[in-house]
Design an enzyme around this catalytic site. Structure first.
Site, short mmCIF file in Angstrom:
data_model
loop_
_atom_site.label_atom_id
_atom_site.label_comp_id
_atom_site.label_asym_id
_atom_site.label_seq_id
_atom_site.Cartn_x
_atom_site.Cartn_y
_atom_site.Cartn_z
N ARG A 11 -22.85 -0.77 35.47
CA ARG A 11 -21.74 -1.44 36.38
C ARG A 11 -21.89 -2.29 35.78
O ARG A 11 -22.53 -3.37 35.52
CB ARG A 11 -21.26 -0.98 37.64
CG ARG A 11 -22.43 -1.18 37.95
CD ARG A 11 -22.46 -1.78 40.02
NE ARG A 11 -21.49 -3.02 39.67
CZ ARG A 11 -21.55 -4.11 39.66
NH1 ARG A 11 -23.35 -4.96 39.33
NH2 ARG A 11 -20.86 -5.12 39.60
N CYS A 122 -18.69 -9.18 45.94
CA CYS A 122 -19.58 -8.51 44.45
C CYS A 122 -20.56 -9.19 43.65
O CYS A 122 -21.00 -10.31 43.91
CB CYS A 122 -18.54 -7.40 44.17
SG CYS A 122 -19.27 -5.97 43.07
N ASP A 191 -12.16 -7.57 37.01
CA ASP A 191 -12.21 -6.53 36.29
C ASP A 191 -10.88 -6.28 34.97
O ASP A 191 -10.97 -6.01 33.85
CB ASP A 191 -12.42 -5.42 36.67
CG ASP A 191 -13.41 -4.63 37.96
OD1 ASP A 191 -13.97 -5.77 38.69
OD2 ASP A 191 -14.08 -4.42 36.80
P1 RI2 Z 1 -19.03 -9.30 35.05
C1 RI2 Z 1 -17.19 -5.15 38.68
O1 RI2 Z 1 -16.74 -4.15 39.08
C2 RI2 Z 1 -16.56 -6.52 40.22
O2 RI2 Z 1 -15.69 -5.92 40.61
C3 RI2 Z 1 -16.78 -7.58 39.22
O3 RI2 Z 1 -16.76 -9.07 39.73
C4 RI2 Z 1 -15.96 -6.64 38.17
O4 RI2 Z 1 -16.65 -6.18 37.74
C5 RI2 Z 1 -17.09 -8.20 37.51
O5 RI2 Z 1 -18.66 -8.41 36.08
P2 RI2 Z 1 -17.83 -2.78 39.86
O6 RI2 Z 1 -17.56 -2.37 37.47
O7 RI2 Z 1 -18.27 -8.27 34.14
O8 RI2 Z 1 -19.31 -2.98 40.81
O9 RI2 Z 1 -18.28 -10.51 35.84
O10 RI2 Z 1 -17.22 -1.17 40.06
O11 RI2 Z 1 -20.27 -8.29 35.48
#
Ligand code: RI2
Length: 305
Positions: A11, A122, A191
């Site tokens: 993720r 997050c 995202d």
């Molecule tokens: P980096 C995540 O989504 C969060 O929303 C976070 O802010 C975004 O991706 C960017 O993350 P999820 O995969 O690329 O947890 O900066 O649903 O790590």
């Protein structure tokens, strides 16, 4: 890899983009046959399959397009050549992505002042890179981390930032406005960034932005340029993923309360007017400058789809 992205074992928008690029390279290696046309068709199928893993983070289709462009723009004369092109493009993307996060950390850290108390939401690797760099520069020591229900990715951020040496205070999402008065700046990841400068990020981000605006606290977004969405330039909306309601209250509770509708949107949209700056690897921009990034990345083709 599609399953791992779907159930969020992999993720974070940047990480899923790198994982998809690497999955394409692995799929290319696994192809058996001599016909380059069949190879391209097979790769298009794999790309489509991976693209459907999760709908919101635009880094995923952007990474896939980056790798697939290596086949589309100069069709390989042999399967071996095709495999090499995919392998090289995938590794170029991964190297670029990791470096972008590092550069964002350095550029973003310059926006902070000594003694700033920060809030984040997050877990974003890009936002964490900024906070870690700002901490190394002696500027930021304290950070409020929201737990980020329902999947509690805030706990990942709390661990990462605490390991980086920051003093972390973990708070429930509902306490955001209560603590905003103690905060100097907010930083979150993204995202997707739309052409109008709106940022799509983990659900609850827009509430943090509202509370920050009310308290006149600066609100920054850390986002690599491959998180900018080319389709939004022609008015397409970024789809918001709704995940399994069982993530919110558990399937037993849902079964015991059949008349209650439980909804689980994973993302929300923060409009440009709530955002002071977007920190990219190409520089720190106003959200209103998002079209310039899209123009630079995708050229005039973006306007002529
Ligand atoms: P980096 C995540 O989504 C969060 O929303 C976070 O802010 C975004 O991706 C960017 O993350 P999820 O995969 O690329 O947890 O900066 O649903 O790590």
């Amino acid at each position: 890899m599609r399953e791992a992205i779907r159930d969020m074992r992999v993720r974070g928008a940047g990480r899923i983009a790198r994982a998809a690029a690497e999955a394409l390279a692995r799929a290319a290696e696994a192809f058996r046959g001599e016909d380059p046309g069949a190879f391209i068709k097979y790769m298009e199928g794999v790309a489509e399959f991976l693209r459907s893993s999760r709908p919101t983070a635009v880094s995923l289709p952007n990474a896939i397009s980056f790798v697939m462009r290596s086949l589309r723009e100069s069709p390989p004369a042999s399967v071996e050549e095709g495999k090499r092109a995919v392998r090289e493009a995938a590794s170029e993307f991964v190297v670029y992505s990791k470096n972008a996060v590092r550069v964002i950390g350095e550029l973003g850290a310059r926006r902070f002042r000594n003694g700033d108390v920060v809030m984040t939401h997050c877990h974003s690797s890009a936002a964490a890179a900024v906070l870690s760099a700002a901490h190394r520069m002696g500027k930021v020591d304290r950070v409020y981390v929201k737990e980020t229900r329902p999947r509690l990715q805030g706990l990942i951020a709390a661990r990462v930032l605490s390991d980086a040496g920051l003093d972390v205070t973990l708070i429930p999402d509902s306490a955001v406005r209560y603590f905003m008065k103690d905060v100097d700046r907010v930083i979150v990841g993204a995202d997707a960034v739309a052409a109008n400068g709106a940022v799509v990020n983990k659900v609850g981000t827009s509430v943090v932005a509202l509370a920050a605006k009310e308290a006149r606290v600066n609100f920054y977004v850390a986002a690599e340029t491959y998180k900018f969405s080319p389709r939004t330039i022609v008015g397409e909306l970024v789809p918001i993923e709704f995940r399994d309601p069982a993530e919110v209250v558990g399937s037993d509770w849902i079964a015991a309360h059949p008349k209650v509708e439980v909804l689980n949107p994973a993302f929300d949209v923060t409009p440009a007017e709530y955002i002071d700056a977007i920190i990219t690897e190409k520089g720190v921009i106003s959200p209103y400058a998002a079209p310039l990034i899209l123009m630079e990345e995708y050229g005039v083709r973006t306007w002529l789809p």
